[in-house]
Design a protein around this motif. Structure first.
Motif, PDB file in Angstrom:
ATOM      1  N   GLU A 326       0.817  -1.217   0.000  1.00 14.64           N
ATOM      2  CA  GLU A 326       0.000   0.000   0.000  1.00 14.64           C
ATOM      3  C   GLU A 326       0.850   1.265   0.000  1.00 14.64           C
ATOM      4  N   VAL A 327       2.062   1.205   0.588  1.00 16.85           N
ATOM      5  CA  VAL A 327       2.912   2.398   0.679  1.00 16.85           C
ATOM      6  C   VAL A 327       3.139   3.061  -0.688  1.00 16.85           C
ATOM      7  N   PRO A 328       3.539   2.313  -1.742  1.00 19.59           N
ATOM      8  CA  PRO A 328       3.735   2.974  -3.043  1.00 19.59           C
ATOM      9  C   PRO A 328       2.455   3.590  -3.600  1.00 19.59           C
ATOM     10  N   ARG A 329       1.305   2.999  -3.282  1.00 18.87           N
ATOM     11  CA  ARG A 329       0.033   3.553  -3.779  1.00 18.87           C
ATOM     12  C   ARG A 329      -0.286   4.877  -3.086  1.00 18.87           C
ATOM     13  N   VAL A 330      -0.070   4.927  -1.767  1.00 19.01           N
ATOM     14  CA  VAL A 330      -0.287   6.183  -1.029  1.00 19.01           C
ATOM     15  C   VAL A 330       0.682   7.245  -1.528  1.00 19.01           C
ATOM     16  N   ARG A 331       1.900   6.819  -1.792  1.00 19.40           N
ATOM     17  CA  ARG A 331       2.916   7.751  -2.287  1.00 19.40           C
ATOM     18  C   ARG A 331       2.516   8.322  -3.641  1.00 19.40           C
ATOM     19  N   GLU A 332       2.000   7.475  -4.519  1.00 20.68           N
ATOM     20  CA  GLU A 332       1.548   7.956  -5.836  1.00 20.68           C
ATOM     21  C   GLU A 332       0.376   8.922  -5.684  1.00 20.68           C
ATOM     22  N   ASP A 333      -0.576   8.573  -4.806  1.00 19.38           N
ATOM     23  CA  ASP A 333      -1.743   9.441  -4.590  1.00 19.38           C
ATOM     24  C   ASP A 333      -1.341  10.828  -4.098  1.00 19.38           C
ATOM     25  N   SER A 334      -0.224  10.898  -3.349  1.00 21.20           N
ATOM     26  CA  SER A 334       0.184  12.175  -2.738  1.00 21.20           C
ATOM     27  C   SER A 334       1.315  12.866  -3.505  1.00 21.20           C
ATOM     28  N   GLY A 335       1.520  12.499  -4.766  1.00 19.18           N
ATOM     29  CA  GLY A 335       2.466  13.249  -5.598  1.00 19.18           C
ATOM     30  C   GLY A 335       3.906  12.809  -5.467  1.00 19.18           C
ATOM     31  N   TYR A 336       4.128  11.551  -5.113  1.00 19.16           N
ATOM     32  CA  TYR A 336       5.463  10.949  -5.046  1.00 19.16           C
ATOM     33  C   TYR A 336       6.462  11.684  -4.135  1.00 19.16           C
ATOM     34  N   PRO A 337       6.102  11.943  -2.875  1.00 17.57           N
ATOM     35  CA  PRO A 337       7.112  12.524  -1.972  1.00 17.57           C
ATOM     36  C   PRO A 337       8.220  11.510  -1.700  1.00 17.57           C
ATOM     37  N   PRO A 338       9.486  11.949  -1.639  1.00 18.29           N
ATOM     38  CA  PRO A 338      10.544  11.047  -1.165  1.00 18.29           C
ATOM     39  C   PRO A 338      10.210  10.586   0.254  1.00 18.29           C
ATOM     40  N   LEU A 339      10.600   9.369   0.590  1.00 17.13           N
ATOM     41  CA  LEU A 339      10.279   8.840   1.910  1.00 17.13           C
ATOM     42  C   LEU A 339      11.438   9.059   2.869  1.00 17.13           C
ATOM     43  N   VAL A 340      11.404  10.210   3.527  1.00 17.14           N
ATOM     44  CA  VAL A 340      12.388  10.579   4.531  1.00 17.14           C
ATOM     45  C   VAL A 340      11.647  11.426   5.556  1.00 17.14           C
ATOM     46  N   THR A 341      12.175  11.534   6.760  1.00 20.84           N
ATOM     47  CA  THR A 341      11.494  12.318   7.802  1.00 20.84           C
ATOM     48  C   THR A 341      11.126  13.703   7.287  1.00 20.84           C
ATOM     49  N   PRO A 342       9.857  14.140   7.435  1.00 22.87           N
ATOM     50  CA  PRO A 342       8.736  13.464   8.095  1.00 22.87           C
ATOM     51  C   PRO A 342       7.811  12.709   7.140  1.00 22.87           C
ATOM     52  N   THR A 343       8.057  12.791   5.818  1.00 21.51           N
ATOM     53  CA  THR A 343       7.107  12.200   4.870  1.00 21.51           C
ATOM     54  C   THR A 343       7.055  10.674   4.971  1.00 21.51           C
ATOM     55  N   SER A 344       8.162  10.034   5.366  1.00 21.06           N
ATOM     56  CA  SER A 344       8.141   8.574   5.505  1.00 21.06           C
ATOM     57  C   SER A 344       7.135   8.157   6.578  1.00 21.06           C
ATOM     58  N   GLN A 345       7.139   8.891   7.699  1.00 17.47           N
ATOM     59  CA  GLN A 345       6.194   8.580   8.769  1.00 17.47           C
ATOM     60  C   GLN A 345       4.753   8.874   8.332  1.00 17.47           C
ATOM     61  N   ILE A 346       4.567   9.991   7.609  1.00 18.31           N
ATOM     62  CA  ILE A 346       3.223  10.400   7.185  1.00 18.31           C
ATOM     63  C   ILE A 346       2.626   9.392   6.211  1.00 18.31           C
ATOM     64  N   VAL A 347       3.393   9.029   5.183  1.00 25.17           N
ATOM     65  CA  VAL A 347       2.904   8.082   4.176  1.00 25.17           C
ATOM     66  C   VAL A 347       2.737   6.697   4.798  1.00 25.17           C
ATOM     67  N   GLY A 348       3.712   6.279   5.622  1.00 27.65           N
ATOM     68  CA  GLY A 348       3.645   4.955   6.232  1.00 27.65           C
ATOM     69  C   GLY A 348       2.443   4.787   7.141  1.00 27.65           C
ATOM     70  N   THR A 349       2.187   5.778   7.993  1.00 26.03           N
ATOM     71  CA  THR A 349       1.048   5.698   8.912  1.00 26.03           C
ATOM     72  C   THR A 349      -0.266   5.675   8.148  1.00 26.03           C
ATOM     73  N   GLN A 350      -0.344   6.480   7.074  1.00 24.77           N
ATOM     74  CA  GLN A 350      -1.577   6.471   6.283  1.00 24.77           C
ATOM     75  C   GLN A 350      -1.791   5.129   5.590  1.00 24.77           C
ATOM     76  N   ALA A 351      -0.698   4.505   5.160  1.00 21.73           N
ATOM     77  CA  ALA A 351      -0.812   3.174   4.547  1.00 21.73           C
ATOM     78  C   ALA A 351      -1.340   2.165   5.565  1.00 21.73           C
ATOM     79  N   VAL A 352      -0.868   2.249   6.813  1.00 18.01           N
ATOM     80  CA  VAL A 352      -1.366   1.367   7.879  1.00 18.01           C
ATOM     81  C   VAL A 352      -2.870   1.587   8.084  1.00 18.01           C
ATOM     82  N   PHE A 353      -3.278   2.869   8.166  1.00 17.90           N
ATOM     83  CA  PHE A 353      -4.701   3.181   8.360  1.00 17.90           C
ATOM     84  C   PHE A 353      -5.541   2.644   7.204  1.00 17.90           C
TER      85      PHE A 353
END
Length: 465
Positions: A326-353
């Motif tokens: 799910e992480v790559p799908r959330v990342r695509e939906d949000s405009g492909y942010p690089p996954l580093v603090t804080p975006t890694s936590q933001i995208v990862g938590t949303q994928a869990v939800f």
């Protein structure tokens, strides 16, 4: 080709990546004479999570750590990592706070400031770059490396040119998840070298097992400086090993000029520290393995451990592979942010939800909404507008630099900290960690700067207990 320079991360990223940033200043001090004599281009020893860890877990003043290391290693450039407009905290700060922090960091002993933004939004880098140059620091802005349909070589070369024009003295390629593969590193550095004249500094990890090869190909393409870690805390989620690269390059046109015997002496010392961290449960053997999921899902090591922890807390450990997909799908939906603090936590938590909620974006975190509104800065690619509408409705999208919406904050923080302040640096310590800092200030007052086997006084003299 001039010799390759080495930045060692043993005092910051190595133990941050492997051992939750739990090395103490007292553990660093006995080996500083050896480290100072090695001849590194720089030693990364501050910034990143060191501030939070010092205050929250070690009962240390991070400013004391910096002053002490500066005094102990007068001949080596000290380096820090700064999250642009976020400084070392988790939100954007006004320009006057950024300027004051950079001023104090340089006054207290920092030479090189590596400045990055999770979205590569250069507007979030500008104030820190300008302040670093104003106060005489070595300004090293970084591009957060990732792969996506929008993150082409052309994208990164243009970004490097912009950073050079903004005042970079060197440019870091910050590959936080070990996604930069060897031949891609060669090609990217070659292209950047055609367009920029400042040194290129490569930073990677060994999470996916390719770090050493990436460095070798980048060096062959003209990279000037690379980040490594002494062997007791190298590899895995940390950086490739210093001694191995120095030995590999010895006698070649890329020879680092570093003495392997001195490195071995330093490594022997840190073996004892690593053993202590293992015994205390902070350094897990798991962080040393190769995790190829990094290349498939672009999930950095620290982010992966957070996902596992979140799923365990939710009683959904069996959903890990679903979340990773799910992480790559959330990342695509949000405009492909690089996954580093804080975006890694933001995208990862949303994928869990999205996975445990049974419906995508049924539950949405405050931070994910902020990301979609532009509160963290300009997203690299196009956002899925259906997702944005579902998450934030008709909320206004911010198109200006997030810092432009902030009024000066220093006077407010100075007022709030009255009665607690013992040094001006406390103002920005409090600004970044308003819940944690007051507890530390109380501890510091009660213990009169006592720290492990060392007492620090306000003149920064070191007194053995």
């Amino acid at each position: 080709m001039a010799k390759v320079n080495i930045t060692d991360t043993i005092l910051r990223d190595a133990h941050q990546s492997q051992a939750a940033t739990r090395m103490t200043t007292a553990e660093m001090l006995p080996i500083t004479g050896v480290l100072n004599d090695i001849g590194y281009w720089s030693l990364e020893c501050w910034g990143g999570a060191t501030f939070d860890s010092c205050l929250r877990f070690l009962n240390e003043d991070p400013w004391d750590r910096l002053r002490t290391l500066r005094k102990a290693m007068p001949d080596t450039k000290l380096q820090m990592l700064l999250r642009g407009q976020n400084l070392l905290g988790y939100k954007n700060y006004a320009d006057d706070v950024v300027d004051f922090f950079v001023k104090k960091a340089i006054e207290n002993g920092i030479d090189v400031i590596r400045i990055f933004d999770a979205l590569n939004d250069t507007r979030n880098l500008k104030q820190a770059i300008d302040s670093t140059n104003k106060y005489g620091g070595w300004c090293e802005p970084a591009l957060s490396y990732t792969t996506s349909p929008v993150h082409s070589f052309d994208y990164f070369v243009k970004l490097a040119k912009e950073l050079q024009d903004m005042g970079a003295k060197s440019i870091a390629i910050k590959d936080m998840a070990n996604l930069l593969l060897p031949y891609e590193a060669y090609a990217l550095v070659k292209e950047m070298k055609k367009e920029v004249t400042v040194p290129i500094h490569i930073h990677t990890h060994n999470t996916s097992g390719t770090g050493d090869m990436t460095y070798l190909k980048a060096i062959e393409a003209g990279a000037d400086i690379v980040d490594t870690a002494l062997s007791p805390m190298a590899n895995g989620t940390a950086q490739p090993t210093t001694e191995s690269l120095v030995a590999t390059l010895a006698g070649t046109e890329y020879d680092t000029g570093l003495d392997l015997k001195k490195l071995v002496k330093a490594a022997e010392y840190f073996t004892g520290i690593a053993d202590r961290l293992k015994a205390d449960g902070f350094l897990s053997p798991k962080v040393l393995g190769v995790d190829i999921n990094t290349l498939i899902y672009q999930v950095p090591g620290g982010m992966l451990s957070n996902l596992i922890s979140q799923l365990k807390d939710a009683g959904a450990s069996d959903k890990l592979m679903d979340v990773l997909a799910e992480v790559p799908r959330v990342r695509e939906d949000s405009g492909y942010p690089p996954l580093v603090t804080p975006t890694s936590q933001i995208v990862g938590t949303q994928a869990v939800f999205n996975i445990i909620g049974g419906e995508r974006y049924k539950m949405v975190t405050k931070e994910f909404k902020m990301l979609l509104r532009g509160e963290y800065g300009r997203l690299p690619g196009e956002v899925n507008e259906d997702v944005r509408k579902k998450c934030i409705g008709d909320d206004e999208i911010i198109t200006v630099s997030p810092a432009d919406l902030l009024k000066p904050e220093m006077d407010q923080y100075r007022e709030e900290i009255k009665g607690m302040m013992e040094q001006e640096e406390d103002i920005v310590t409090y600004a970044m960690f308003p819940q944690v800092a007051p507890k530390f200030f109380e501890y510091r007052r009660a213990n009169k700067y006592k720290l492990d086997s060392t007492i620090y006084d306000k003149e920064n003299k070191i007194h053995p207990v």
